[in-house]
Design an enzyme around this catalytic site. Structure first.
Site, PDB file in Angstrom:
ATOM      1  CB  SER A  35      15.951  -5.755   0.785  1.00 19.41           C
ATOM      2  OG  SER A  35      14.774  -5.023   0.568  1.00 19.41           O
ATOM      3  CD  GLN A  36      14.616  -1.063  -5.080  1.00 18.82           C
ATOM      4  OE1 GLN A  36      15.030   0.084  -5.218  1.00 18.82           O
ATOM      5  NE2 GLN A  36      13.410  -1.292  -4.614  1.00 18.82           N
ATOM      6  CB  SER A  37      12.271  -1.617  -0.825  1.00 19.22           C
ATOM      7  OG  SER A  37      12.068  -2.776  -0.027  1.00 19.22           O
TER       8      SER A  37
ATOM      9  CB  CYS B 187      -0.884   0.013   1.228  1.00 26.41           C
ATOM     10  SG  CYS B 187      -1.912  -1.448   1.433  1.00 26.41           S
TER      11      CYS B 187
ATOM     12  CB  THR C 172      14.885  -9.790  -8.172  1.00 28.64           C
ATOM     13  OG1 THR C 172      13.907 -10.087  -9.181  1.00 28.64           O
ATOM     14  CG2 THR C 172      16.108  -9.188  -8.836  1.00 28.64           C
ATOM     15  CB  SER C 173      17.164  -9.420  -3.254  1.00 26.02           C
ATOM     16  OG  SER C 173      16.702  -8.127  -3.568  1.00 26.02           O
TER      17      SER C 173
ATOM     18  CB  THR D 157      12.028  -7.213   1.773  1.00 26.33           C
ATOM     19  OG1 THR D 157      12.354  -6.473   0.589  1.00 26.33           O
ATOM     20  CG2 THR D 157      11.309  -8.487   1.394  1.00 26.33           C
TER      21      THR D 157
ATOM     22  CD  GLU E 170       8.863 -10.194 -10.946  1.00 29.17           C
ATOM     23  OE1 GLU E 170       8.875  -9.695  -9.823  1.00 29.17           O
ATOM     24  OE2 GLU E 170       9.793 -10.021 -11.763  1.00 29.17           O
TER      25      GLU E 170
END
Length: 685
Positions: free
Chosen positions: A425-427, A2, A380-381, A430, A565
């Site tokens: 983790s990209q962000s 969200c 992906t990570s 996660t 995806e």
């Protein structure tokens, strides 16, 4: 998941139209996070008995542009678009359904009652919502949605009514603190109320939330001390009210006008301000009369910081715009020649063949003494760790474990003080990876973060780490973050082996391979038209097998994931060495097969697998090394990538897979930036 966005203007006159435009644009910046409905809450201009403004909710399923059309219709028929507010708080939300299907009732903001006395927006999951719901139903509350969020806003209404009935004054912030103490699970929350006009309270536990501040004059401080509602001795905030001037955050001087922005992600506020505060778990932020304060309910014994720093973001608005590309994903694929350079910049000296990762430099002696390396990630990570595992084993001569964070937690895997754990983790938010980090940290392991987001939870909670510097990634399906994570882990391996004489020649070859990488990626990207033509043959298929082994196995996993995806087509990454143990049964002339075969140590074994596929009338499309005529004669179709060091081939072979998934999705008419059912930042388990 969200997306949360809120805008508070204090002593900054703003017409309703401008407020709505800011809210809607904020939601559009958060669309990439994944969502199925959206809504906003603003004052409708009608004053209620205690001096506040009645609140108007506008909610709609579907995309933000559909919500925007609904807002325009409501404003035109029912609200004064030119009404000016000197001070006002508006909240907005994009919802990714967890409890209850996407519809107007389940959409956020959620309300306390039919009068909209309190409204809230929420990112996360409340795990004890059924118990709270049962309690509130016994108190006479009637629920209109299926969401877990509704219990939060009805609980705050219940507490407000109790205090009103007892004639006990209570602040908006205290109401929120009392409410969140009843909640279990993860949340980021922003509240608005008729009873507290132009006030906003936000809280965070487990889900990301940050505050942007904009003023015409200098801000009073560069950091905000934390106020504690209670500490270990039971003292309340009244005991530290003498510090109020230094614990409130406001503009300096007579002009107190200020604007505050609350968001799940910096991309939603960067066009307004680059001054931000990252909230941490259990923080409660309150804006009252233009003053920002940050509170915590109690002081924990292991608390690292008692202040929250104001950080200046270096992100540019151009970085989150599409430019001349049709989608963010396409833009990010074609940015990879630049993003890999940014990942290496200042870290590799190509003249001296030295590698220096400043974020882990001080811990290298401890890392070299460890007994094993654990790489923990999702999606992906996780594949970036699989891609570099073989090289890291070679460079460090240590056991290397690569774990899916969710499975790692399910098994309660033994972790020891002399382990070194990497969290990728990209962000940096996660949920499973973050929980695994906390699990390992409590067991005394050294924890390193590999993230793309400054100020993220993983970046803050790890002992040290590497920022991959890939730049903002908006498309839900990760592309440039994968290649930058890959390179970051390669650089770590090179740094670990710098004092090993036997590996100097190997290190030199890899470093020179990294130097050539940007130009080689550009060369691969020139195959875009060829890959598009290939996609036209494949886009009506129902399945695609991707096979390889050795350094290219991770490319198979990542390529298959991108196909799933973006195209909603079944795809499977298969270890070529396992072909005869089951997967070969799937191969026939109707089954599309891709194989990744480059000139490396497993080339002969991959050729054997190719012969097995062809013997079953398979028609393999092969990604191969440039000029490999032997393979090309065996292939139904082929794509050539430049020859590089074996451990770096995955950086080149993955790009055709990214492009193929992109083109198939476009040909199928799908939204490549926001695939169905998926979210960019997975902040719940």
């Amino acid at each position: 998941m969200c997306g949360i966005f809120a805008y508070l203007n204090f002593l900054t006159p703003c017409k309703r139209q401008k407020i709505i435009d800011i809210l809607v644009k904020g939601l559009k910046r958060l669309e990439y996070r994944g969502y199925d409905s959206a809504g906003i809450a603003v004052d409708d201009g009608n004053v209620i008995k205690d001096g506040g403004n009645a609140i108007r909710l506008i909610k709609k399923t579907g995309k933000v542009k559909i919500l925007q059309q609904e807002i325009e219709e409501v404003v035109a028929n029912e609200l004064d678009n030119d009404l000016e507010f000197t001070s006002h708080i508006g909240i907005a939300h994009t919802r990714w359904a967890t409890h209850g299907e996407p519809n107007a009732l389940n959409c956020h903001p959620q309300r306390s009652d039919t009068k909209n006395e309190f409204v809230v927006i929420h990112n996360g999951i409340i795990t004890n919502y059924k118990d709270i719901k049962l309690f509130l139903e016994k108190k006479g509350f009637v629920f209109e949605s299926e969401t877990d969020t509704e219990v939060i806003v009805k609980m705050i209404k219940h507490l407000f009514d109790v205090h009103q009935g007892n004639n006990e004054p209570i602040t908006f912030r205290e109401l929120v603190e009392n409410t969140i103490q009843q909640l279990e699970g993860a949340f980021a929350l922003v509240f608005k109320s008729q009873h507290f006009p132009a006030e906003c309270v936000a809280a965070r536990r487990g889900s990301p939330l940050l505050i942007g501040i904009k003023s015409l004059t200098k801000l009073s401080t560069d950091s905000i001390p934390i106020l504690y509602s209670t500490d270990q001795r039971g003292y309340g905030t009244q005991n530290i009210s003498r510090q109020e001037s230094m614990t409130e955050f406001e503009p300096v001087g007579p002009n107190k006008a200020a604007e505050f922005f609350f968001a799940s992600d910096a991309s939603a506020i960067i066009e307004h301000t680059n001054k931000v505060i990252f909230m941490e778990d259990n923080d409660v932020a309150a804006v009252r009369d233009g003053h920002l304060t940050i509170h915590r309910i109690e002081r924990s014994l292991d608390e690292d910081s008692t202040t929250r720093e104001v950080i200046t973001l270096k992100m540019e608005i151009q970085q989150i715009m599409k430019g001349n590309f049709s989608s963010f994903m396409q833009k990010e694929i074609f940015e990879q020649p630049e993003s890999v350079v940014n990942t290496m910049r200042g870290r590799i000296n190509f003249q001296t063949n030295r590698v220096m990762l400043g974020g882990v430099k001080q811990h290298m002696s401890e890392i070299r003494r460890c007994r094993r390396l654990l790489f923990i990630a999702c999606g992906t990570s996780y594949h970036s760790a699989v891609a570099t595992r073989q090289l890291l084993e070679e460079m460090t001569e240590l056991p290397v474990m690569v774990e899916l964070a969710s499975d790692f937690l399910d098994r309660t895997t033994p972790v020891f003080r002399d382990d070194v754990c990497f969290f990728i983790s990209q962000s940096g938010e996660t949920a499973d990876t973050l929980l695994a980090l906390r699990y390992c940290k409590t067991r005394g392991a050294l924890c390193l973060g590999i993230t793309n987001t400054v100020g993220s939870s993983i970046a803050r909670e790890t002992h040290c780490g590497v920022h991959i510097n890939a730049g903002p990634e908006i498309g839900v399906a990760s592309t440039k973050a994968y290649t930058s994570q890959f390179i970051s882990l390669v650089m770590f391996g090179l740094m670990m082996s710098e004092d090993r004489i036997s590996m100097q020649e190997r290190r030199k070859d890899i470093i020179q391979g990294l130097k050539k990488l940007p130009e080689q990626i550009k060369e691969v990207l020139k195959m875009d038209d060829q890959i598009h033509a290939m996609a036209q043959e494949l886009y009506q298929q129902k399945s695609l097998l991707v096979m390889g082994r050795g350094y290219n196995f991770a490319t198979c996993l990542e390529g298959a994931l991108k196909i799933k995806e973006l195209t909603y087509m079944h795809s499977e990454g298969i270890m070529a060495g396992e072909l005869k143990h089951g997967p070969l049964a799937l191969v026939d002339k109707a089954m599309p097969v891709m194989m990744i075969i480059t000139r490396d140590s497993v080339y002969t074994k991959c050729m054997n697998a190719l012969q097995q596929v062809k013997a079953r009338h398979g028609r393999p499309v092969i990604v191969c090394s440039k000029g490999d005529k032997e393979i090309q004669l065996q292939a139904y179709k082929f794509l050539e990538v430049p020859q590089t060091e074996d451990c770096l081939t995955g950086l080149l072979t993955v790009i055709p897979m990214q492009l193929l998934a992109f083109h198939i999705a476009v040909l199928r008419g799908y939204d490549v930036d926001c695939p169905r059912n998926l979210a960019k930042s997975v902040t719940v388990e």
